[in-house]
Scaffold this motif. Structure first.
Motif, PDB file in Angstrom:
ATOM      1  N   VAL A  12       0.867  -1.179   0.000  1.00 38.53           N
ATOM      2  CA  VAL A  12       0.000   0.000   0.000  1.00 38.53           C
ATOM      3  C   VAL A  12       0.902   1.226   0.000  1.00 38.53           C
ATOM      4  O   VAL A  12       1.713   1.410   0.904  1.00 38.53           O
ATOM      5  CB  VAL A  12      -0.942   0.035   1.222  1.00 38.53           C
ATOM      6  N   GLY A  13       0.763   2.042  -1.049  1.00 36.91           N
ATOM      7  CA  GLY A  13       1.506   3.294  -1.130  1.00 36.91           C
ATOM      8  C   GLY A  13       0.636   4.435  -0.628  1.00 36.91           C
ATOM      9  O   GLY A  13      -0.593   4.380  -0.747  1.00 36.91           O
ATOM     10  N   GLN A  25       5.463   5.972  -5.151  1.00 38.64           N
ATOM     11  CA  GLN A  25       6.164   5.851  -3.865  1.00 38.64           C
ATOM     12  C   GLN A  25       6.329   4.388  -3.472  1.00 38.64           C
ATOM     13  O   GLN A  25       7.402   3.968  -3.025  1.00 38.64           O
ATOM     14  CB  GLN A  25       5.402   6.592  -2.763  1.00 38.64           C
ATOM     15  N   ALA A  26       5.265   3.596  -3.643  1.00 35.18           N
ATOM     16  CA  ALA A  26       5.326   2.177  -3.286  1.00 35.18           C
ATOM     17  C   ALA A  26       6.339   1.433  -4.158  1.00 35.18           C
ATOM     18  O   ALA A  26       7.141   0.638  -3.657  1.00 35.18           O
ATOM     19  CB  ALA A  26       3.939   1.542  -3.416  1.00 35.18           C
ATOM     20  N   ILE A  27       6.309   1.687  -5.454  1.00 35.71           N
ATOM     21  CA  ILE A  27       7.231   1.004  -6.369  1.00 35.71           C
ATOM     22  C   ILE A  27       8.674   1.438  -6.111  1.00 35.71           C
ATOM     23  O   ILE A  27       9.588   0.607  -6.090  1.00 35.71           O
ATOM     24  CB  ILE A  27       6.825   1.241  -7.832  1.00 35.71           C
ATOM     25  N   GLY A  52     -13.438  18.134   4.981  1.00 38.38           N
ATOM     26  CA  GLY A  52     -14.084  18.099   3.679  1.00 38.38           C
ATOM     27  C   GLY A  52     -13.148  18.029   2.483  1.00 38.38           C
ATOM     28  O   GLY A  52     -13.582  18.154   1.346  1.00 38.38           O
ATOM     29  N   LYS A  53     -11.851  17.808   2.726  1.00 38.87           N
ATOM     30  CA  LYS A  53     -10.879  17.726   1.638  1.00 38.87           C
ATOM     31  C   LYS A  53     -10.029  16.462   1.793  1.00 38.87           C
ATOM     32  O   LYS A  53      -9.851  15.948   2.898  1.00 38.87           O
ATOM     33  CB  LYS A  53      -9.960  18.946   1.618  1.00 38.87           C
ATOM     34  N   ILE A  54      -9.488  15.993   0.678  1.00 35.06           N
ATOM     35  CA  ILE A  54      -8.630  14.813   0.708  1.00 35.06           C
ATOM     36  C   ILE A  54      -7.319  15.169   1.398  1.00 35.06           C
ATOM     37  O   ILE A  54      -6.606  16.078   0.960  1.00 35.06           O
ATOM     38  CB  ILE A  54      -8.356  14.288  -0.719  1.00 35.06           C
ATOM     39  N   ALA A  55      -7.019  14.452   2.474  1.00 29.73           N
ATOM     40  CA  ALA A  55      -5.770  14.681   3.205  1.00 29.73           C
ATOM     41  C   ALA A  55      -4.647  13.818   2.639  1.00 29.73           C
ATOM     42  O   ALA A  55      -3.503  14.258   2.562  1.00 29.73           O
ATOM     43  CB  ALA A  55      -5.959  14.391   4.687  1.00 29.73           C
ATOM     44  N   HIS A  56      -4.977  12.573   2.296  1.00 32.46           N
ATOM     45  CA  HIS A  56      -3.982  11.715   1.637  1.00 32.46           C
ATOM     46  C   HIS A  56      -4.674  10.538   0.965  1.00 32.46           C
ATOM     47  O   HIS A  56      -5.802  10.191   1.287  1.00 32.46           O
ATOM     48  CB  HIS A  56      -2.894  11.237   2.594  1.00 32.46           C
ATOM     49  N   TRP A  57      -3.966   9.982  -0.002  1.00 31.70           N
ATOM     50  CA  TRP A  57      -4.426   8.830  -0.775  1.00 31.70           C
ATOM     51  C   TRP A  57      -3.688   7.594  -0.299  1.00 31.70           C
ATOM     52  O   TRP A  57      -2.509   7.663   0.046  1.00 31.70           O
ATOM     53  CB  TRP A  57      -4.102   9.020  -2.258  1.00 31.70           C
ATOM     54  N   GLN A  58      -4.369   6.450  -0.327  1.00 34.84           N
ATOM     55  CA  GLN A  58      -3.740   5.151  -0.099  1.00 34.84           C
ATOM     56  C   GLN A  58      -4.136   4.258  -1.268  1.00 34.84           C
ATOM     57  O   GLN A  58      -5.325   4.129  -1.568  1.00 34.84           O
ATOM     58  CB  GLN A  58      -4.203   4.522   1.205  1.00 34.84           C
ATOM     59  N   VAL A  59      -3.145   3.660  -1.924  1.00 34.69           N
ATOM     60  CA  VAL A  59      -3.409   2.822  -3.089  1.00 34.69           C
ATOM     61  C   VAL A  59      -2.789   1.443  -2.858  1.00 34.69           C
ATOM     62  O   VAL A  59      -1.586   1.333  -2.653  1.00 34.69           O
ATOM     63  CB  VAL A  59      -2.836   3.448  -4.379  1.00 34.69           C
TER      64      VAL A  59
END
Length: 69
Positions: A12-13, A25-27, A52-59
């Motif tokens: 999970v990046g 980042q993960a790769i 109400g805003k995106i703080a961070h993404w997790q993929v």
């Protein structure tokens, strides 16, 4: 085309910038200790919301590493 066998791992990046950056980042981190990374597959996308805003993404991704002969 040659026959190859692959080992697969899941990571999970995370990124405050974008989903693409989380994948990169993960790769990049995996590439520091793993060899023969040939492909990736996105398995899930999620994020954290603050005010109400995106703080961070997790993929979530799967990485395929070609086994050496």
């Amino acid at each position: 085309m040659s026959n190859h066998v692959y080992k697969q791992i899941e990571l999970v990046g995370s990124s405050t910038v974008s989903t693409d950056d989380a994948i990169a980042q993960a790769i990049a981190r995996a590439s520091e200790t793993l060899r023969n990374i040939d492909w990736f597959e996105v398995t899930e996308v999620r994020g954290h919301v603050e005010n109400g805003k995106i703080a961070h993404w997790q993929v979530g991704i799967k990485l395929g590493m070609r086994l050496e002969s």
